[in-house]
Design a protein around this motif. Structure first.
Motif, PDB file in Angstrom:
ATOM      1  N   THR A  85     -39.332 -15.732   9.198  1.00 11.55           N
ATOM      2  CA  THR A  85     -38.375 -14.897   9.931  1.00 11.55           C
ATOM      3  C   THR A  85     -38.960 -14.450  11.259  1.00 11.55           C
ATOM      4  N   THR A  86     -40.203 -13.968  11.224  1.00 15.94           N
ATOM      5  CA  THR A  86     -40.854 -13.498  12.444  1.00 15.94           C
ATOM      6  C   THR A  86     -41.068 -14.653  13.416  1.00 15.94           C
ATOM      7  N   ALA A  87     -41.432 -15.818  12.901  1.00 16.97           N
ATOM      8  CA  ALA A  87     -41.681 -16.973  13.769  1.00 16.97           C
ATOM      9  C   ALA A  87     -40.415 -17.400  14.508  1.00 16.97           C
ATOM     10  N   ILE A  88     -39.277 -17.449  13.841  1.00 16.34           N
ATOM     11  CA  ILE A  88     -38.045 -17.890  14.516  1.00 16.34           C
ATOM     12  C   ILE A  88     -37.581 -16.848  15.524  1.00 16.34           C
ATOM     13  N   ILE A  89     -37.694 -15.570  15.168  1.00 11.91           N
ATOM     14  CA  ILE A  89     -37.306 -14.516  16.116  1.00 11.91           C
ATOM     15  C   ILE A  89     -38.224 -14.549  17.333  1.00 11.91           C
ATOM     16  N   THR A  90     -39.512 -14.732  17.109  1.00  9.31           N
ATOM     17  CA  THR A  90     -40.468 -14.768  18.211  1.00  9.31           C
ATOM     18  C   THR A  90     -40.253 -16.000  19.087  1.00  9.31           C
ATOM     19  N   ALA A  91     -39.902 -17.121  18.501  1.00  9.39           N
ATOM     20  CA  ALA A  91     -39.606 -18.324  19.291  1.00  9.39           C
ATOM     21  C   ALA A  91     -38.425 -18.080  20.227  1.00  9.39           C
ATOM     22  N   VAL A  92     -37.358 -17.507  19.689  1.00  9.61           N
ATOM     23  CA  VAL A  92     -36.171 -17.207  20.512  1.00  9.61           C
ATOM     24  C   VAL A  92     -36.534 -16.193  21.605  1.00  9.61           C
ATOM     25  N   PHE A  93     -37.252 -15.148  21.236  1.00 15.51           N
ATOM     26  CA  PHE A  93     -37.691 -14.132  22.203  1.00 15.51           C
ATOM     27  C   PHE A  93     -38.506 -14.764  23.330  1.00 15.51           C
TER      28      PHE A  93
ATOM     29  N   ARG B  79     -52.262 -19.138  12.484  1.00 16.06           N
ATOM     30  CA  ARG B  79     -51.728 -17.776  12.408  1.00 16.06           C
ATOM     31  C   ARG B  79     -52.674 -16.757  13.022  1.00 16.06           C
ATOM     32  N   ILE B  80     -53.943 -17.059  13.098  1.00 13.23           N
ATOM     33  CA  ILE B  80     -54.892 -16.175  13.774  1.00 13.23           C
ATOM     34  C   ILE B  80     -54.783 -16.349  15.288  1.00 13.23           C
ATOM     35  N   LEU B  81     -54.678 -17.588  15.754  1.00 14.62           N
ATOM     36  CA  LEU B  81     -54.678 -17.867  17.191  1.00 14.62           C
ATOM     37  C   LEU B  81     -53.342 -17.555  17.877  1.00 14.62           C
ATOM     38  N   MET B  82     -52.245 -17.896  17.231  1.00 13.75           N
ATOM     39  CA  MET B  82     -50.936 -17.782  17.888  1.00 13.75           C
ATOM     40  C   MET B  82     -50.555 -16.357  18.291  1.00 13.75           C
ATOM     41  N   PRO B  83     -50.781 -15.354  17.454  1.00 12.89           N
ATOM     42  CA  PRO B  83     -50.275 -14.036  17.828  1.00 12.89           C
ATOM     43  C   PRO B  83     -51.199 -13.202  18.714  1.00 12.89           C
ATOM     44  N   ILE B  84     -52.379 -13.715  19.055  1.00 11.98           N
ATOM     45  CA  ILE B  84     -53.315 -12.914  19.859  1.00 11.98           C
ATOM     46  C   ILE B  84     -52.643 -12.410  21.130  1.00 11.98           C
ATOM     47  N   LEU B  85     -51.989 -13.303  21.853  1.00 11.61           N
ATOM     48  CA  LEU B  85     -51.315 -12.938  23.098  1.00 11.61           C
ATOM     49  C   LEU B  85     -50.279 -11.841  22.869  1.00 11.61           C
TER      50      LEU B  85
ATOM     51  N   ILE C  75     -45.485 -21.999  23.548  1.00 13.53           N
ATOM     52  CA  ILE C  75     -45.651 -20.994  22.494  1.00 13.53           C
ATOM     53  C   ILE C  75     -44.452 -21.026  21.546  1.00 13.53           C
ATOM     54  N   ALA C  76     -43.259 -21.120  22.098  1.00 12.77           N
ATOM     55  CA  ALA C  76     -42.060 -21.190  21.254  1.00 12.77           C
ATOM     56  C   ALA C  76     -42.123 -22.407  20.338  1.00 12.77           C
ATOM     57  N   GLY C  77     -42.606 -23.521  20.853  1.00 11.29           N
ATOM     58  CA  GLY C  77     -42.768 -24.717  20.023  1.00 11.29           C
ATOM     59  C   GLY C  77     -43.711 -24.476  18.859  1.00 11.29           C
ATOM     60  N   GLY C  78     -44.795 -23.765  19.113  1.00 10.71           N
ATOM     61  CA  GLY C  78     -45.733 -23.429  18.044  1.00 10.71           C
ATOM     62  C   GLY C  78     -45.096 -22.551  16.984  1.00 10.71           C
TER      63      GLY C  78
ATOM     64  N   LEU D 212     -41.897 -22.407  16.305  1.00 12.37           N
ATOM     65  CA  LEU D 212     -40.927 -23.225  15.573  1.00 12.37           C
ATOM     66  C   LEU D 212     -41.633 -24.078  14.516  1.00 12.37           C
ATOM     67  N   ALA D 213     -42.798 -24.620  14.857  1.00 13.79           N
ATOM     68  CA  ALA D 213     -43.570 -25.397  13.879  1.00 13.79           C
ATOM     69  C   ALA D 213     -44.008 -24.508  12.714  1.00 13.79           C
ATOM     70  N   LEU D 214     -44.411 -23.283  13.010  1.00 10.20           N
ATOM     71  CA  LEU D 214     -44.802 -22.342  11.959  1.00 10.20           C
ATOM     72  C   LEU D 214     -43.593 -21.983  11.086  1.00 10.20           C
ATOM     73  N   PHE D 215     -42.433 -21.857  11.703  1.00  6.77           N
ATOM     74  CA  PHE D 215     -41.200 -21.607  10.952  1.00  6.77           C
ATOM     75  C   PHE D 215     -40.972 -22.728   9.932  1.00  6.77           C
ATOM     76  N   VAL D 216     -41.161 -23.967  10.351  1.00  7.34           N
ATOM     77  CA  VAL D 216     -40.933 -25.109   9.467  1.00  7.34           C
ATOM     78  C   VAL D 216     -42.020 -25.209   8.403  1.00  7.34           C
ATOM     79  N   ALA D 217     -43.280 -25.049   8.797  1.00  9.69           N
ATOM     80  CA  ALA D 217     -44.404 -25.235   7.882  1.00  9.69           C
ATOM     81  C   ALA D 217     -44.586 -24.066   6.923  1.00  9.69           C
ATOM     82  N   GLY D 218     -44.207 -22.873   7.362  1.00 11.56           N
ATOM     83  CA  GLY D 218     -44.461 -21.688   6.556  1.00 11.56           C
ATOM     84  C   GLY D 218     -45.877 -21.184   6.780  1.00 11.56           C
ATOM     85  N   PRO D 219     -46.251 -20.118   6.098  1.00 15.53           N
ATOM     86  CA  PRO D 219     -47.512 -19.444   6.381  1.00 15.53           C
ATOM     87  C   PRO D 219     -48.747 -20.077   5.746  1.00 15.53           C
ATOM     88  N   GLY D 220     -48.553 -20.938   4.764  1.00 17.33           N
ATOM     89  CA  GLY D 220     -49.692 -21.471   4.027  1.00 17.33           C
ATOM     90  C   GLY D 220     -50.075 -20.542   2.884  1.00 17.33           C
ATOM     91  N   ALA D 221     -51.058 -20.972   2.122  1.00 14.99           N
ATOM     92  CA  ALA D 221     -51.440 -20.248   0.908  1.00 14.99           C
ATOM     93  C   ALA D 221     -52.166 -18.939   1.193  1.00 14.99           C
TER      94      ALA D 221
END
Length: 130
Positions: A70-78, A13-19, A105-108, A110-119
């Motif tokens: 929610t944000t992960a799936i919208i961002t994947a589609v975008f 979650r730190i690395l993915m949104p930098i871009l 990036i979309a694949g990442g 989608l994986a975050l969408f499935v896994a969720g944010p973590g604790a």
């Protein structure tokens, strides 16, 4: 979920949104130029505020683990849509790489969408307190 998995999800979650955060900030600072580029690619410039909201705001949401799925799936589609709109002229060599980058990036996301944010996330903090 164990502590290692939660730590890895936090790192993701730190690395993915930098871009996206950097790109969104760039669009804020170069609003007119970005609107012109979008228009030249056939995308109405009225989408620019939504793009900034998704890139900058959505990037921050992913970073902090807020509305993560929610944000992960919208961002994947975008990200897939931007690949299809802006990077399909494969006669321009960089477009092939940008297209594949967007799909990765979309694949990442989608994986975050499935896994969720973590604790270590606002989502889990809110869920725990409700």
């Amino acid at each position: 979920m164990n502590k290692v998995n939660n730590t890895v999800l936090l790192i993701a979650r730190i690395l993915m949104p930098i871009l996206f955060i950097v790109a969104g900030w760039g669009k804020i600072n170069g609003y007119t130029a970005t609107a012109g580029y979008m228009t030249s690619m056939g995308v109405p410039s009225f989408f620019l505020p939504l793009t900034i909201l998704l890139e900058f705001g959505g990037g921050l949401a992913i970073l902090f683990g807020f509305l993560t799925r929610t944000t992960a799936i919208i961002t994947a589609v975008f990200t897939i849509l931007t690949a299809l709109i802006f990077h399909t002229d494969f006669a321009v060599a960089i477009n092939q790489m940008m297209f594949m980058k967007n799909l990765s990036i979309a694949g990442g996301f989608l994986a975050l969408f499935v896994a969720g944010p973590g604790a270590f996330s606002i989502d889990r903090l809110i869920k725990k307190n409700w």
